[in-house]
Scaffold this active site. Structure first.
Site, short mmCIF file in Angstrom:
data_model
loop_
_atom_site.label_atom_id
_atom_site.label_comp_id
_atom_site.label_asym_id
_atom_site.label_seq_id
_atom_site.Cartn_x
_atom_site.Cartn_y
_atom_site.Cartn_z
N LYS A 47 50.58 13.98 20.66
CA LYS A 47 49.17 14.15 20.29
C LYS A 47 48.64 15.50 20.75
O LYS A 47 47.77 16.08 20.10
CB LYS A 47 48.34 13.00 20.87
CG LYS A 47 48.62 11.72 20.13
CD LYS A 47 47.64 10.63 20.44
CE LYS A 47 47.92 9.44 19.54
NZ LYS A 47 47.28 8.22 20.00
N LYS A 101 56.70 8.47 11.73
CA LYS A 101 56.11 7.14 11.85
C LYS A 101 54.97 6.98 10.85
O LYS A 101 54.21 7.92 10.63
CB LYS A 101 55.59 6.99 13.29
CG LYS A 101 55.09 5.62 13.64
CD LYS A 101 54.60 5.56 15.08
CE LYS A 101 53.16 5.98 15.19
NZ LYS A 101 52.56 5.74 16.51
N LYS A 113 48.07 5.52 11.31
CA LYS A 113 46.73 5.20 10.83
C LYS A 113 45.92 6.40 10.39
O LYS A 113 45.02 6.29 9.59
CB LYS A 113 45.92 4.58 11.97
CG LYS A 113 46.24 3.18 12.31
CD LYS A 113 45.11 2.66 13.18
CE LYS A 113 45.60 1.77 14.30
NZ LYS A 113 45.79 2.47 15.54
P1 TYM Z 1 48.05 1.41 17.94
O1 TYM Z 1 46.62 1.14 17.63
O2 TYM Z 1 48.57 2.78 17.67
O3 TYM Z 1 48.97 0.41 17.16
C1 TYM Z 1 48.78 -1.00 17.20
C2 TYM Z 1 50.12 -1.71 17.16
O4 TYM Z 1 50.83 -1.35 15.97
C3 TYM Z 1 52.14 -0.87 16.32
N1 TYM Z 1 52.51 0.18 15.36
C4 TYM Z 1 53.63 0.18 14.62
N2 TYM Z 1 54.65 -0.70 14.56
C5 TYM Z 1 55.65 -0.41 13.70
N3 TYM Z 1 55.68 0.70 12.92
C6 TYM Z 1 54.68 1.59 12.95
N4 TYM Z 1 54.70 2.66 12.17
C7 TYM Z 1 53.58 1.35 13.84
N5 TYM Z 1 52.45 2.03 14.11
C8 TYM Z 1 51.81 1.30 15.05
C9 TYM Z 1 51.98 -0.31 17.72
O5 TYM Z 1 53.22 -0.25 18.39
C10 TYM Z 1 51.02 -1.29 18.33
O6 TYM Z 1 51.68 -2.43 18.83
N6 TYM Z 1 47.84 2.01 22.84
C11 TYM Z 1 47.92 1.02 21.79
C12 TYM Z 1 46.78 0.04 21.81
C13 TYM Z 1 46.60 -0.62 23.11
C14 TYM Z 1 47.44 -1.63 23.68
C15 TYM Z 1 46.85 -1.97 24.92
C16 TYM Z 1 48.60 -2.26 23.23
C17 TYM Z 1 45.59 -0.41 23.99
N7 TYM Z 1 45.74 -1.22 25.08
C18 TYM Z 1 47.45 -2.95 25.75
C19 TYM Z 1 49.17 -3.23 24.06
C20 TYM Z 1 48.60 -3.56 25.30
C21 TYM Z 1 47.90 1.72 20.45
O7 TYM Z 1 47.42 2.82 20.33
O8 TYM Z 1 48.35 1.01 19.43
#
Ligand code: TYM
Length: 339
Positions: free
Chosen positions: A122, A204, A207
């Site tokens: 990032k 990847k 979003k």
């Molecule tokens: P975030 O918002 O980026 O993504 C949410 C979930 O989606 C999964 N993910 C994917 N899985 C497979 N292929 C992809 N291309 C892909 N893109 C995203 C992510 O692995 C995630 O599980 N930091 C975290 C949010 C968070 C969190 C937490 C997660 C905040 N606090 C506590 C677990 C526990 C995040 O940015 O996910």
């Protein structure tokens, strides 16, 4: 609802996960994480959150933060998380998250935070906005997880490193004082743990790639989904087989397997002898059928903002009560005066 999740039964393990409201939720988010969350409440005691505090680590307009947050909250319910059987809440509605983050900062080493891949990526993407929040992001995530004495954290592969850091922080704290936090474990699905872009299968699916034909969004119309799949890049040789030198086909097979709940080998067998155009259409159709009910439920939920607010309040009340217990323990162990 409250008593069920609050007074967690001794034999039910606790699940916590979250998703941040930046950009538009993708098929990657769905297949890697969200699709499993709704079905976990029979076996586990589940808490899910919209990680809105995490969303401001990248530049975001106030109106976008507001809309994205409401959208994601509704979407969590639309993918199958029943608010009667799970705790669902907005992270910023429970102050304990920010508070525990500050406390945990003091048990997190600069060097270990600096090693986080996502921070590095990032920082490279937005060199003009490498803020301290971005650096601290995984510590806030550790606070999210540890506040609820979590056993299992269902996530996509890209979050495993953060869960590992969370474990290190928990261990350091428990060793310094006495056992305070449960040791959580990250859990990734067999298929779908890492979904790649349809136009660049080495990156990847993310979003923030709005407008990019490479990302399928959960709320895309069926026509858009089909168009994106039909234009997905493939590889030169024509067999529908997964292999490291065929990232496009491998990604599509993985998507199909994750959509249908089958292995990649079973997906390969299904498309044996199939041409690429037919294969891509079939994967697109599977995605459309899978996402259709989600979109319909989502549309219905968004027609009633009042109800959504009520659900947010109820979820936050329950979450806050659970979180307060851990936070109080932490303050006491460190030596803060409590009255
Ligand atoms: P975030 O918002 O980026 O993504 C949410 C979930 O989606 C999964 N993910 C994917 N899985 C497979 N292929 C992809 N291309 C892909 N893109 C995203 C992510 O692995 C995630 O599980 N930091 C975290 C949010 C968070 C969190 C937490 C997660 C905040 N606090 C506590 C677990 C526990 C995040 O940015 O996910």
């Amino acid at each position: 609802m409250e008593t069920m999740t609050e007074n967690k039964s001794e034999n039910k393990k606790r699940v916590f996960s979250a998703i941040k409201p930046t950009g538009n939720p993708t098929l990657g988010n769905y297949l890697g994480a969200m699709q499993y969350w709704g079905g976990m409440s029979d076996e586990y005691d589940c808490i899910f959150s919209v990680a809105d505090l995490h969303a401001i680590t990248v530049a975001i307009e106030p109106k976008d933060l507001r809309e994205n947050s409401k959208r994601l909250f509704a979407l969590l319910i639309a993918v199958g998380i029943d608010p009667e059987k799970n705790v669902v809440f907005m992270q910023s509605h429970v102050r304990a998250h920010s508070e525990l983050c500050w406390l945990l900062n003091n048990y997190t080493m600069f060097g270990e935070a600096r090693r986080m891949t996502q921070f590095k990526e990032k920082s490279e993407k937005a060199p003009e906005n490498i803020n301290v929040g971005l650096f601290d992001y995984p510590v806030l995530m550790a606070a999210d997880i540890l506040l609820y004495q979590t056993d299992i954290v269902p996530v996509g592969e890209d979050q495993l490193q953060h869960v590992e850091l969370c474990r290190n922080i928990a261990e350091r704290f428990n060793n310094r004082y006495s056992p305070t936090f449960k040791m959580p474990e990250g859990k990734v699905p067999k298929a779908g743990a890492r979904i790649y872009s349809l136009t660049d299968p080495t990156a990847k699916m993310g979003k923030s790639d709005s407008g990019d034909a490479g990302a399928v969004f959960i709320l895309d119309t069926p026509e858009t989904i089909m168009r994106k799949f039909k234009r997905a890049v493939t590889d030169s040789d024509a067999a529908v087989k997964a292999s490291p030198d065929k990232p496009g086909i491998t990604n599509l097979l993985n998507i199909y397997a994750a959509l249908c709940g089958i292995t990649v080998a079973a997906a390969e067998a299904e498309f044996d002898g199939c041409d690429y155009a037919t294969f891509k259409t079939r994967v697109g159709e599977a995605a459309v059928e899978r996402l259709r009910p989600v979109r319909e439920k989502y549309d219905a939920l968004r027609r009633d903002d009042g109800r959504l607010s009520e659900l947010m309040r109820a979820g936050a009340d329950t979450a806050a009560r659970i979180a307060a217990r851990t936070l109080e323990k932490v303050y006491k162990k460190i030596g803060f005066v409590r009255t």
